[in-house]
Scaffold this motif. Sequence first.
Motif, PDB file in Angstrom:
ATOM      1  N   UNK A   1       0.823  -1.209   0.000  1.00  0.00           N
ATOM      2  CA  UNK A   1       0.000   0.000   0.000  1.00  0.00           C
ATOM      3  C   UNK A   1       0.859   1.261   0.000  1.00  0.00           C
ATOM      4  N   UNK A   2       2.013   1.203   0.656  1.00  0.00           N
ATOM      5  CA  UNK A   2       2.891   2.365   0.746  1.00  0.00           C
ATOM      6  C   UNK A   2       3.969   2.397  -0.336  1.00  0.00           C
ATOM      7  N   UNK A   3       3.816   1.537  -1.327  1.00  0.00           N
ATOM      8  CA  UNK A   3       4.715   1.575  -2.474  1.00  0.00           C
ATOM      9  C   UNK A   3       6.097   1.007  -2.229  1.00  0.00           C
ATOM     10  N   UNK A   4       6.266   0.255  -1.133  1.00  0.00           N
ATOM     11  CA  UNK A   4       7.571  -0.321  -0.818  1.00  0.00           C
ATOM     12  C   UNK A   4       7.820  -1.584  -1.639  1.00  0.00           C
ATOM     13  N   UNK A   5       6.750  -2.363  -1.879  1.00  0.00           N
ATOM     14  CA  UNK A   5       6.876  -3.623  -2.603  1.00  0.00           C
ATOM     15  C   UNK A   5       5.744  -3.740  -3.620  1.00  0.00           C
ATOM     16  N   UNK A   6       5.966  -4.594  -4.600  1.00  0.00           N
ATOM     17  CA  UNK A   6       4.912  -4.877  -5.562  1.00  0.00           C
ATOM     18  C   UNK A   6       3.881  -5.807  -4.951  1.00  0.00           C
ATOM     19  N   UNK A   7       2.723  -5.898  -5.603  1.00  0.00           N
ATOM     20  CA  UNK A   7       1.680  -6.799  -5.119  1.00  0.00           C
ATOM     21  C   UNK A   7       2.163  -8.238  -5.111  1.00  0.00           C
ATOM     22  N   UNK A   8       2.838  -8.646  -6.182  1.00  0.00           N
ATOM     23  CA  UNK A   8       3.316 -10.028  -6.277  1.00  0.00           C
ATOM     24  C   UNK A   8       4.335 -10.336  -5.179  1.00  0.00           C
ATOM     25  N   UNK A   9       5.275  -9.429  -4.969  1.00  0.00           N
ATOM     26  CA  UNK A   9       6.294  -9.648  -3.940  1.00  0.00           C
ATOM     27  C   UNK A   9       5.663  -9.695  -2.553  1.00  0.00           C
ATOM     28  N   UNK A  10       4.688  -8.836  -2.313  1.00  0.00           N
ATOM     29  CA  UNK A  10       4.026  -8.823  -1.012  1.00  0.00           C
ATOM     30  C   UNK A  10       3.276 -10.123  -0.754  1.00  0.00           C
ATOM     31  N   UNK A  11       2.579 -10.613  -1.775  1.00  0.00           N
ATOM     32  CA  UNK A  11       1.851 -11.868  -1.625  1.00  0.00           C
ATOM     33  C   UNK A  11       2.802 -13.030  -1.382  1.00  0.00           C
ATOM     34  N   UNK A  12       3.865 -13.098  -2.188  1.00  0.00           N
ATOM     35  CA  UNK A  12       4.812 -14.200  -2.067  1.00  0.00           C
ATOM     36  C   UNK A  12       5.505 -14.194  -0.706  1.00  0.00           C
ATOM     37  N   UNK A  13       5.979 -13.018  -0.293  1.00  0.00           N
ATOM     38  CA  UNK A  13       6.688 -12.930   0.988  1.00  0.00           C
ATOM     39  C   UNK A  13       5.742 -13.151   2.162  1.00  0.00           C
ATOM     40  N   UNK A  14       4.532 -12.607   2.058  1.00  0.00           N
ATOM     41  CA  UNK A  14       3.578 -12.774   3.144  1.00  0.00           C
ATOM     42  C   UNK A  14       3.236 -14.230   3.378  1.00  0.00           C
ATOM     43  N   UNK A  15       2.986 -14.970   2.301  1.00  0.00           N
ATOM     44  CA  UNK A  15       2.641 -16.387   2.441  1.00  0.00           C
ATOM     45  C   UNK A  15       3.832 -17.209   2.932  1.00  0.00           C
ATOM     46  N   UNK A  16       5.022 -16.928   2.392  1.00  0.00           N
ATOM     47  CA  UNK A  16       6.208 -17.688   2.792  1.00  0.00           C
ATOM     48  C   UNK A  16       6.523 -17.468   4.267  1.00  0.00           C
ATOM     49  N   UNK A  17       6.457 -16.235   4.706  1.00  0.00           N
ATOM     50  CA  UNK A  17       6.799 -15.945   6.106  1.00  0.00           C
ATOM     51  C   UNK A  17       5.712 -16.421   7.057  1.00  0.00           C
ATOM     52  N   UNK A  18       4.473 -16.328   6.616  1.00  0.00           N
ATOM     53  CA  UNK A  18       3.386 -16.847   7.446  1.00  0.00           C
ATOM     54  C   UNK A  18       3.570 -18.345   7.675  1.00  0.00           C
ATOM     55  N   UNK A  19       4.037 -19.054   6.642  1.00  0.00           N
ATOM     56  CA  UNK A  19       4.264 -20.489   6.788  1.00  0.00           C
ATOM     57  C   UNK A  19       5.355 -20.779   7.811  1.00  0.00           C
ATOM     58  N   UNK A  20       6.389 -19.928   7.848  1.00  0.00           N
ATOM     59  CA  UNK A  20       7.446 -20.110   8.848  1.00  0.00           C
ATOM     60  C   UNK A  20       6.885 -19.910  10.249  1.00  0.00           C
ATOM     61  N   UNK A  21       6.014 -18.914  10.413  1.00  0.00           N
ATOM     62  CA  UNK A  21       5.463 -18.624  11.735  1.00  0.00           C
ATOM     63  C   UNK A  21       4.575 -19.745  12.264  1.00  0.00           C
ATOM     64  N   UNK A  22       3.952 -20.498  11.378  1.00  0.00           N
ATOM     65  CA  UNK A  22       3.109 -21.600  11.844  1.00  0.00           C
ATOM     66  C   UNK A  22       3.840 -22.945  11.776  1.00  0.00           C
ATOM     67  N   UNK A  23       5.109 -22.908  11.381  1.00  0.00           N
ATOM     68  CA  UNK A  23       5.914 -24.136  11.307  1.00  0.00           C
ATOM     69  C   UNK A  23       6.336 -24.582  12.707  1.00  0.00           C
ATOM     70  N   UNK A  24       6.808 -25.809  12.859  1.00  0.00           N
ATOM     71  CA  UNK A  24       7.307 -26.268  14.156  1.00  0.00           C
ATOM     72  C   UNK A  24       8.424 -25.370  14.679  1.00  0.00           C
ATOM     73  N   UNK A  25       8.519 -25.295  15.993  1.00  0.00           N
ATOM     74  CA  UNK A  25       9.502 -24.421  16.637  1.00  0.00           C
ATOM     75  C   UNK A  25      10.918 -24.737  16.172  1.00  0.00           C
ATOM     76  N   UNK A  26      11.231 -26.006  16.000  1.00  0.00           N
ATOM     77  CA  UNK A  26      12.590 -26.385  15.585  1.00  0.00           C
ATOM     78  C   UNK A  26      12.955 -25.765  14.241  1.00  0.00           C
TER      79      UNK A  26
END
Length: 269
Positions: free
Chosen positions: A230-255
């Motif tokens: 929204x603030x022009x820092x990243x493209x829509x595609x990059x935001x979607x890709x990074x958001x999903x990838x990082x969200x997966x890390x946050x819900x991954x096992x602690x190890x």
Amino acid sequence: MFSVLISVYRKDDPVYFSEALGSLVRQLQYIREVVMVKDGPIGAELEAVIASYRDALPIREVPLPQNVGLARALNAGLAHCRSEWVFRFDADDLCLPGRAALQWAAISCGALDIVGGQIQECDPATLAVTGVRKVPCQPADIRRFLRRRNPFNHMTVCYRKSFIERIGGYPDIPLKEDYALWAKAVAAGARVANMPDVVVRARAGRDMVTRRGGIGYAKSEIALQWFLRKNGIKSTLASLADGLARAMVFVAPVSLRHIVFRRYLRQSA
């Protein structure tokens, strides 16, 4: 002189809080006031710590009737800061003795709106250094880094109050409020820098990575990525890709989270 802005809430450790305030006493030459936001009722032990420092520090209390979260608490405290330069600090970290002097020298040129520094991460109990979080120093490097990771160590930052108020203060994105603020500030033309100096020793034990996970963190990460777009820092595609990838890390096992944190996000001590 600086207005120090701190938020404290009921789950903060009284011993760590006392040590944090003690580290501010060594910076008094540069401190006009310590604006202490009580984010809801904080309990007798934390109240006692504040009382024990009233003679040593120029504390101004801002009590909030209920816990509202860090972004709203800091915005409330910001309104009470009387100095143009606000010095952020957390309730469990340690300012190194020269922090205020270094940052005062950095802002004296008048050409900055936000300036931070480097941190050492340490074992909460022993204060043994376990790692370093280095962030880029030059404005162009900070802007590039912003697209991928948080370019400031929040507890090291001082900023120009009038600028931060003009852009509306901290966005209410839980757990990501500071990263979102820097994005908004850079989009609004903030003049930014980080010092190469380590200025804060931050408590960050193994349980820090354990805590930084779950659905709440995943949702906040997706909200942050959308805010960056929204603030022009990243493209829509990059935001979607990074958001999903990082969200997966946050819900991954602690190890797995520990492996990612150790290999990609920190340097060893």
